[in-house]
Design a protein around this motif. Structure first.
Motif, mmCIF file in Angstrom:
data_model
loop_
_atom_site.group_PDB
_atom_site.id
_atom_site.type_symbol
_atom_site.label_atom_id
_atom_site.label_comp_id
_atom_site.label_asym_id
_atom_site.label_seq_id
_atom_site.Cartn_x
_atom_site.Cartn_y
_atom_site.Cartn_z
ATOM 1 N N LYS A 78 22.309 48.547 30.049
ATOM 2 C CA LYS A 78 21.047 48.805 30.735
ATOM 3 C C LYS A 78 19.859 48.649 29.792
ATOM 4 O O LYS A 78 18.714 48.632 30.243
ATOM 5 C CB LYS A 78 21.063 50.209 31.341
ATOM 6 N N SER A 79 20.132 48.567 28.494
ATOM 7 C CA SER A 79 19.051 48.379 27.522
ATOM 8 C C SER A 79 18.674 46.906 27.451
ATOM 9 O O SER A 79 19.505 46.031 27.691
ATOM 10 C CB SER A 79 19.499 48.875 26.147
ATOM 11 N N PRO A 80 17.419 46.600 27.108
ATOM 12 C CA PRO A 80 16.960 45.211 27.120
ATOM 13 C C PRO A 80 17.621 44.353 26.045
ATOM 14 O O PRO A 80 17.946 44.845 24.960
ATOM 15 C CB PRO A 80 15.450 45.334 26.856
ATOM 16 N N TYR A 81 17.820 43.086 26.367
ATOM 17 C CA TYR A 81 18.161 42.057 25.381
ATOM 18 C C TYR A 81 17.017 41.050 25.441
ATOM 19 O O TYR A 81 16.854 40.354 26.447
ATOM 20 C CB TYR A 81 19.492 41.386 25.714
ATOM 21 N N LEU A 82 16.211 40.996 24.394
ATOM 22 C CA LEU A 82 15.035 40.129 24.368
ATOM 23 C C LEU A 82 15.423 38.781 23.787
ATOM 24 O O LEU A 82 15.736 38.662 22.595
ATOM 25 C CB LEU A 82 13.923 40.785 23.536
ATOM 26 N N GLU A 83 15.428 37.752 24.611
ATOM 27 C CA GLU A 83 15.845 36.413 24.217
ATOM 28 C C GLU A 83 14.684 35.661 23.578
ATOM 29 O O GLU A 83 13.615 35.532 24.181
ATOM 30 C CB GLU A 83 16.360 35.658 25.441
ATOM 31 N N VAL A 84 14.900 35.162 22.351
ATOM 32 C CA VAL A 84 13.849 34.408 21.664
ATOM 33 C C VAL A 84 14.130 32.908 21.652
ATOM 34 O O VAL A 84 13.298 32.118 21.198
ATOM 35 C CB VAL A 84 13.666 34.896 20.208
ATOM 36 N N GLY A 85 15.298 32.509 22.146
ATOM 37 C CA GLY A 85 15.631 31.095 22.169
ATOM 38 C C GLY A 85 15.042 30.389 23.375
ATOM 39 O O GLY A 85 14.374 30.991 24.219
#
Length: 289
Positions: free
Chosen positions: A272-279
């Motif tokens: 439920k925690s964010p995964y911030l995608e930088v690709g």
């Protein structure tokens, strides 16, 4: 099924991953071949793809059909994501000796480093920190990718994290654990307090482990660590420390990032925690393909 305790990992224990992980099964090929109870599920199937929705090579066909019946709203990409997460969680099970060694390394205050810099402060005036256990709530996991894909600058990871902190000031903190093969990333982190003008005066708290780092091939990595058992267990330590964090900044174009993303939803309850995608889009589109 039974599991075999591995020998002391400090002195190395041969060339097999059985030193660190539980065996997948205690059955041998002969056991299966001689058993009259063996059931063989062919990977190919006569079930039409229109029913499976996913290609038969993406996950076991029978499982794909079962998921569709039980969870009709689950998308094909979600099916692959779920299946590969379950496989990763099962295969990557450290045995008792590995867990003991991981605990020793995690609790070793000499192995882990920290650094913080106030906004606008000279890097030479930064403060050395002792890494807490566990990682504080609201901390980030920065996952700069290695040579397996097009690199994303470390500052892009920091910008993503700072923007998230500004939008979620009550649940996020400027604390980050860094996992990277590139020693230059650690050096750069020590020069960064904040990148956004609207950010608070409080600088980032950066934490990392003092292990050999080389952004290159496995042969050089092995030479730096001394033996493959020590190298594997210390990178496994980086993985487990990453999973202590709540919010993740990385790119799923990296196999290491994908593994951590899968385990955070199985070993831990951080889905439920964010995964911030930088690709870019290709890093995560059709995830699991």
């Amino acid at each position: 099924m039974h599991f075999i305790q591995a020998p002391d990992l400090k002195g190395g224990c041969g060339q097999s991953l059985d030193c660190i992980f539980h065996k997948l099964t205690n059955c041998t090929h002969a056991d299966v071949a001689n058993s009259i109870d063996a059931v063989h599920f062919p990977w190919s199937t006569s079930i039409p793809n229109v029913l499976l929705r996913t290609h038969p090579n993406s996950l076991p066909p029978i499982l794909g059909l079962s998921l569709r019946l039980l969870l009709p709203d689950m998308t094909p990409d979600a099916e692959k994501y779920w299946w590969r997460s379950q496989v990763a969680a099962y295969v990557m099970r450290p045995n008792g000796a590995a867990m003991q060694r991981l605990r020793e390394l995690r609790m070793d205050p000499k192995l882990h480093k920290g650094f913080s810099l106030l906004k606008g402060e000279d890097p030479a005036s930064g403060e050395e920190l002792t890494m807490p256990f566990p990682v504080p709530e609201g901390a980030f996991k920065n996952l700069p990718a290695s040579i397996e894909m097009n690199l994303v600058e470390f500052r892009e990871y920091v910008l993503q994290a700072e923007e998230h902190v500004m939008k979620n000031p009550l649940s996020s903190r400027k604390i980050a654990f860094i996992s990277t093969e590139d020693p230059g990333v650690i050096t750069e982190a020590k020069t960064i307090s904040s990148l956004l003008e609207l950010s608070t005066d409080k600088g980032w708290e950066w934490y990392w482990s003092d292990i050999p780092r080389f952004n290159g091939g496995p042969e050089t990595q092995l030479e730096l660590f001394g033996n493959r058992t020590d190298m594997t267990i210390k990178w496994l330590l980086q993985l487990t420390m990453a999973l202590e964090c709540e919010t993740f900044v990385g790119t799923r174009g990296s196999g290491w990032n994908r593994l951590i993303d899968q385990l955070r939803c199985t070993w831990y309850s951080n889905c439920k925690s964010p995964y911030l995608e930088v690709g870019d889009d290709e890093s995560w589109a059709h995830y699991g393909a």
